[in-house]
Design a protein around this motif. Structure first.
Motif, PDB file in Angstrom:
ATOM      1  N   ILE A 320      46.825  80.462  19.064  1.00 35.87           N
ATOM      2  CA  ILE A 320      46.400  81.786  19.708  1.00 35.87           C
ATOM      3  C   ILE A 320      47.648  82.380  20.281  1.00 35.87           C
ATOM      4  O   ILE A 320      48.237  81.679  20.856  1.00 35.87           O
ATOM      5  CB  ILE A 320      45.288  81.577  20.634  1.00 35.87           C
ATOM      6  CG1 ILE A 320      44.069  81.025  20.006  1.00 35.87           C
ATOM      7  CG2 ILE A 320      45.101  82.801  21.380  1.00 35.87           C
ATOM      8  CD1 ILE A 320      43.262  81.939  19.162  1.00 35.87           C
ATOM      9  N   SER A 321      47.707  83.450  19.991  1.00 29.51           N
ATOM     10  CA  SER A 321      48.964  84.295  20.476  1.00 29.51           C
ATOM     11  C   SER A 321      48.354  85.634  21.429  1.00 29.51           C
ATOM     12  O   SER A 321      47.471  86.104  21.069  1.00 29.51           O
ATOM     13  CB  SER A 321      49.985  84.815  19.528  1.00 29.51           C
ATOM     14  OG  SER A 321      50.555  83.871  18.895  1.00 29.51           O
ATOM     15  N   CYS A 322      49.051  85.701  22.326  1.00 25.20           N
ATOM     16  CA  CYS A 322      48.469  86.906  23.234  1.00 25.20           C
ATOM     17  C   CYS A 322      49.784  87.779  23.778  1.00 25.20           C
ATOM     18  O   CYS A 322      50.879  87.456  23.856  1.00 25.20           O
ATOM     19  CB  CYS A 322      47.966  86.536  24.636  1.00 25.20           C
ATOM     20  SG  CYS A 322      46.566  85.486  24.242  1.00 25.20           S
ATOM     21  N   ARG A 323      49.559  88.889  23.451  1.00 26.93           N
ATOM     22  CA  ARG A 323      50.898  89.940  24.065  1.00 26.93           C
ATOM     23  C   ARG A 323      50.163  91.224  24.864  1.00 26.93           C
ATOM     24  O   ARG A 323      49.110  91.503  24.401  1.00 26.93           O
ATOM     25  CB  ARG A 323      51.329  90.823  22.538  1.00 26.93           C
ATOM     26  CG  ARG A 323      52.458  91.826  23.076  1.00 26.93           C
ATOM     27  CD  ARG A 323      53.022  92.253  21.850  1.00 26.93           C
ATOM     28  NE  ARG A 323      52.219  93.065  20.683  1.00 26.93           N
ATOM     29  CZ  ARG A 323      51.943  94.473  20.748  1.00 26.93           C
ATOM     30  NH1 ARG A 323      52.653  95.006  21.986  1.00 26.93           N
ATOM     31  NH2 ARG A 323      51.288  94.931  20.379  1.00 26.93           N
ATOM     32  N   ILE A 324      51.003  91.383  25.919  1.00 27.76           N
ATOM     33  CA  ILE A 324      50.432  92.285  26.716  1.00 27.76           C
ATOM     34  C   ILE A 324      51.382  93.529  26.803  1.00 27.76           C
ATOM     35  O   ILE A 324      52.613  93.240  26.999  1.00 27.76           O
ATOM     36  CB  ILE A 324      50.514  91.808  28.320  1.00 27.76           C
ATOM     37  CG1 ILE A 324      49.471  90.700  28.485  1.00 27.76           C
ATOM     38  CG2 ILE A 324      50.177  92.994  29.357  1.00 27.76           C
ATOM     39  CD1 ILE A 324      49.096  89.999  29.874  1.00 27.76           C
ATOM     40  N   SER A 325      50.933  94.768  26.650  1.00 27.79           N
ATOM     41  CA  SER A 325      51.866  95.738  26.563  1.00 27.79           C
ATOM     42  C   SER A 325      51.622  97.090  27.481  1.00 27.79           C
ATOM     43  O   SER A 325      50.464  96.912  28.155  1.00 27.79           O
ATOM     44  CB  SER A 325      51.940  96.527  25.081  1.00 27.79           C
ATOM     45  OG  SER A 325      50.703  96.688  24.590  1.00 27.79           O
ATOM     46  N   ASN A 326      52.519  97.892  27.884  1.00 27.70           N
ATOM     47  CA  ASN A 326      52.162  98.667  28.920  1.00 27.70           C
ATOM     48  C   ASN A 326      51.467  99.969  28.340  1.00 27.70           C
ATOM     49  O   ASN A 326      51.220 100.272  27.400  1.00 27.70           O
ATOM     50  CB  ASN A 326      53.385  99.156  30.005  1.00 27.70           C
ATOM     51  CG  ASN A 326      54.460  99.589  29.070  1.00 27.70           C
ATOM     52  OD1 ASN A 326      54.566  99.940  27.979  1.00 27.70           O
ATOM     53  ND2 ASN A 326      55.787  99.433  29.580  1.00 27.70           N
ATOM     54  N   SER A 327      51.536 101.104  29.167  1.00 26.90           N
ATOM     55  CA  SER A 327      50.824 102.158  28.967  1.00 26.90           C
ATOM     56  C   SER A 327      51.762 103.090  27.739  1.00 26.90           C
ATOM     57  O   SER A 327      51.304 103.919  26.936  1.00 26.90           O
ATOM     58  CB  SER A 327      50.782 103.103  30.075  1.00 26.90           C
ATOM     59  OG  SER A 327      51.902 103.325  30.784  1.00 26.90           O
ATOM     60  N   ASN A 328      53.052 102.647  27.761  1.00 27.86           N
ATOM     61  CA  ASN A 328      54.060 103.340  26.877  1.00 27.86           C
ATOM     62  C   ASN A 328      54.158 102.455  25.143  1.00 27.86           C
ATOM     63  O   ASN A 328      54.913 102.631  24.711  1.00 27.86           O
ATOM     64  CB  ASN A 328      55.235 103.268  27.266  1.00 27.86           C
ATOM     65  CG  ASN A 328      55.250 104.455  28.321  1.00 27.86           C
ATOM     66  OD1 ASN A 328      54.673 105.358  28.423  1.00 27.86           O
ATOM     67  ND2 ASN A 328      56.232 103.963  29.470  1.00 27.86           N
ATOM     68  N   ASN A 329      53.041 101.266  25.193  1.00 29.14           N
ATOM     69  CA  ASN A 329      53.241 100.542  24.071  1.00 29.14           C
ATOM     70  C   ASN A 329      54.319  99.671  23.924  1.00 29.14           C
ATOM     71  O   ASN A 329      54.670  99.408  22.854  1.00 29.14           O
ATOM     72  CB  ASN A 329      52.806 101.336  22.767  1.00 29.14           C
ATOM     73  CG  ASN A 329      52.249 100.477  21.843  1.00 29.14           C
ATOM     74  OD1 ASN A 329      51.618  99.425  21.949  1.00 29.14           O
ATOM     75  ND2 ASN A 329      52.554 100.642  20.470  1.00 29.14           N
ATOM     76  N   ILE A 330      54.890  99.235  25.017  1.00 30.41           N
ATOM     77  CA  ILE A 330      56.206  98.404  25.148  1.00 30.41           C
ATOM     78  C   ILE A 330      55.558  97.020  25.498  1.00 30.41           C
ATOM     79  O   ILE A 330      54.978  96.679  26.482  1.00 30.41           O
ATOM     80  CB  ILE A 330      57.374  99.174  26.145  1.00 30.41           C
ATOM     81  CG1 ILE A 330      57.773 100.287  25.793  1.00 30.41           C
ATOM     82  CG2 ILE A 330      58.199  98.011  26.187  1.00 30.41           C
ATOM     83  CD1 ILE A 330      58.697 100.841  26.755  1.00 30.41           C
ATOM     84  N   SER A 331      55.909  96.040  24.655  1.00 30.75           N
ATOM     85  CA  SER A 331      55.544  94.793  24.961  1.00 30.75           C
ATOM     86  C   SER A 331      56.069  94.162  26.370  1.00 30.75           C
ATOM     87  O   SER A 331      57.420  93.989  26.356  1.00 30.75           O
ATOM     88  CB  SER A 331      56.083  93.889  23.554  1.00 30.75           C
ATOM     89  OG  SER A 331      55.637  92.751  23.751  1.00 30.75           O
ATOM     90  N   ILE A 332      55.426  93.418  27.042  1.00 28.16           N
ATOM     91  CA  ILE A 332      55.897  93.149  28.355  1.00 28.16           C
ATOM     92  C   ILE A 332      56.086  91.693  28.716  1.00 28.16           C
ATOM     93  O   ILE A 332      56.857  91.145  28.837  1.00 28.16           O
ATOM     94  CB  ILE A 332      54.970  93.807  29.154  1.00 28.16           C
ATOM     95  CG1 ILE A 332      54.979  95.193  29.490  1.00 28.16           C
ATOM     96  CG2 ILE A 332      55.367  93.170  30.890  1.00 28.16           C
ATOM     97  CD1 ILE A 332      56.118  95.994  29.737  1.00 28.16           C
ATOM     98  N   VAL A 333      55.022  91.019  27.825  1.00 32.38           N
ATOM     99  CA  VAL A 333      54.875  89.588  27.806  1.00 32.38           C
ATOM    100  C   VAL A 333      54.334  89.111  26.625  1.00 32.38           C
ATOM    101  O   VAL A 333      53.221  89.415  26.316  1.00 32.38           O
ATOM    102  CB  VAL A 333      54.422  89.177  29.260  1.00 32.38           C
ATOM    103  CG1 VAL A 333      53.065  89.536  29.367  1.00 32.38           C
ATOM    104  CG2 VAL A 333      54.482  87.373  29.286  1.00 32.38           C
ATOM    105  N   THR A 334      54.592  87.970  26.109  1.00 30.16           N
ATOM    106  CA  THR A 334      53.792  87.114  25.144  1.00 30.16           C
ATOM    107  C   THR A 334      53.707  85.555  25.472  1.00 30.16           C
ATOM    108  O   THR A 334      54.822  85.229  25.825  1.00 30.16           O
ATOM    109  CB  THR A 334      54.440  87.529  23.897  1.00 30.16           C
ATOM    110  OG1 THR A 334      54.896  88.846  23.386  1.00 30.16           O
ATOM    111  CG2 THR A 334      54.078  86.663  22.685  1.00 30.16           C
ATOM    112  N   PHE A 335      52.707  85.079  25.052  1.00 24.87           N
ATOM    113  CA  PHE A 335      52.687  83.676  25.291  1.00 24.87           C
ATOM    114  C   PHE A 335      51.769  83.284  24.105  1.00 24.87           C
ATOM    115  O   PHE A 335      50.694  83.779  23.673  1.00 24.87           O
ATOM    116  CB  PHE A 335      51.906  83.214  26.758  1.00 24.87           C
ATOM    117  CG  PHE A 335      50.904  84.058  27.336  1.00 24.87           C
ATOM    118  CD1 PHE A 335      49.506  83.673  27.107  1.00 24.87           C
ATOM    119  CD2 PHE A 335      51.264  85.258  27.941  1.00 24.87           C
ATOM    120  CE1 PHE A 335      48.699  84.409  27.660  1.00 24.87           C
ATOM    121  CE2 PHE A 335      50.059  86.093  28.415  1.00 24.87           C
ATOM    122  CZ  PHE A 335      48.950  85.500  28.514  1.00 24.87           C
TER     123      PHE A 335
END
Length: 426
Positions: A320-335
């Motif tokens: 399972i992969s999770c990616r959090i991106s900000n309001s500008n669709n820039i990837s901030i963190v992945t785990f």
């Protein structure tokens, strides 16, 4: 006593044109007006919905806006980009005039809509204080009396005799806000320009606006995407969407409605074909620390990501992969669940419906609206991907998260294993 009143105001723009039309359109409007008929172009046009492609050259940036603001109120205007917030402030500041409707104001207005509004780049900071003050309606005597206070608040005293073209955007907005905030106006209008300043200056500005509203009894209109700042400063709120007012009320109520509207939970179900039965992600949810569905996580609080996966066959190495991106669709963190040799879900997912809970704690995220993407794979085979499935607002600290699968006492498969601290891959 009323400080501001908007009565059926609307603002129409024509795409690709300066103003709202051509000479022929203006003549047509004049001809209709002479005959006492309604402007024909008011019957056309589309709402300002940027998510869809329109067919009309006319766009209603605002449509039928009505509200009243009492003297001394601090009002937060919130909404997504393109909702019409900045256009509304420009109308209230008389930078532009409405297409229809009337605006009633009582008292002097000081507005800060864009970085460096009213500044001349070739003039020094000192000269621009007097220029900007004059534009905002201050007399020279009033500026002289407040000059030292303005410069001290802005923090640019060392560069006050330097041309402002050499200022950074942060220095620009510091000086511009200092002038606007120290003008003894009855109404202060501030757009999202404070985002340019650093955290210390933003806190200083919010404190000043609070003093202006609560201490001096002046009216403040504040546009921001920082919901915590809106709640701290304002007493009432206006929520906008696509050029329309969605809701007016107490600020806590309006902010909660806006945060809830950011939740976009999507459930995807497996599609069975004659060739293959695929394992799929069935649903994704954001939960707060009390296991309730949430679209907003308060500063410093942990939250959870709940994922349901439907497994249709035995898996060799489920990930399972999770990616959090900000309001500008820039990837901030992945785990990912395989960031450690002892994968928490390996050999635990069974055929059927499985529930996975990810405990997220202490992420270094700034105030923003974030979106979550989920991936489900078996080794090198991608089984399912949900791009930007959920929107949420969160502020945390420290870059660690935990991953675990909770036991559920029902007919579906359940998993129980030890908690493991996961290193966040940036």
């Amino acid at each position: 006593m009323l400080a501001l009143k908007a009565e059926n105001i609307s603002k129409q723009y024509r795409l690709g044109q300066v103003g709202s039309g051509t000479l022929s359109h203006d003549l047509n409007r004049f001809w209709y007006k002479l005959r006492g008929k309604e402007d024909p172009y008011l019957k056309i046009g589309e709402s300002n919905d940027r998510s869809t492609k329109g067919n009309s050259d006319y766009v209603w940036s605002l449509r039928d806006i009505n509200f009243e603001i009492e003297q001394g109120d601090a009002v937060g205007i919130i909404g997504r980009n393109g909702a019409g917030k900045s256009t509304l402030l420009k109308l209230l500041s008389k930078v532009t005039k409405p297409t229809t409707g009337k605006i009633y104001t009582k008292g002097r207005i000081a507005s800060l809509l864009e970085v460096g509004t009213g500044f001349h780049p070739e003039m020094t900071g000192r000269e621009n204080v007097y220029l900007n003050g004059a534009i905002l309606g201050m007399t020279r005597k009033e500026i002289n009396r407040k000059f030292d206070e303005i410069v001290d608040f802005s923090g640019v005293e060392r560069y006050i005799d330097t041309p402002v073209k050499r200022y950074s955007s942060g220095m620009y907005v510091r000086l511009a806000f200092a002038v606007a905030a120290h003008l003894e106006s009855e109404i202060l209008i501030v757009d999202e320009v404070l985002a340019v300043g650093d955290a210390e200056f933003q806190k200083k500005c919010l404190g000043k606006m609070g003093d202006v509203s609560k201490g001096d009894g002046r009216t403040v209109l504040f546009v921001s995407h920082n919901m915590a700042a809106v709640e701290e400063l304002c007493t009432s709120g206006i929520m906008m969407k696509n050029g329309l007012i969605q809701k007016v009320g107490p600020v806590n109520e309006i902010v909660n409605i806006y945060r809830t509207s950011q939740i976009s939970i999507k459930s995807f179900y497996s599609k069975e074909t004659s060739h293959e039965i695929l394992s799929k992600i069935r649903s994704v949810e954001i939960l707060d620390q009390y296991n309730k569905q949430a679209g907003f996580i308060k500063f410093g609080e942990p939250f959870k990501i709940k994922i349901e996966v439907d497994v249709k066959k035995n898996l060799i190495n489920p990930i399972i992969s999770c990616r959090i991106s900000n309001s500008n669709n820039i990837s901030i963190v992945t785990f990912r669940s395989n960031d450690y040799l002892d994968s928490p879900i390996k050999d635990n997912l069974k055929i059927g419906l499985n529930t996975i809970i990810i405990d997220v704690e202490n992420l270094n995220l700034l105030n923003d609206i974030y979106e979550l993407s989920i991936g489900f794979s078996d080794g090198n085979d991608i089984l399912d991907v949900l791009q930007n499935s959920i929107g949420f607002e969160v502020v945390t600290s420290d870059s660690m998260s935990k991953f675990r699968v909770l036991n559920k006492e029902n007919s579906s498969n359940s998993i129980l294993f030890h908690e493991a601290n996961w290193k966040v891959a940036r």
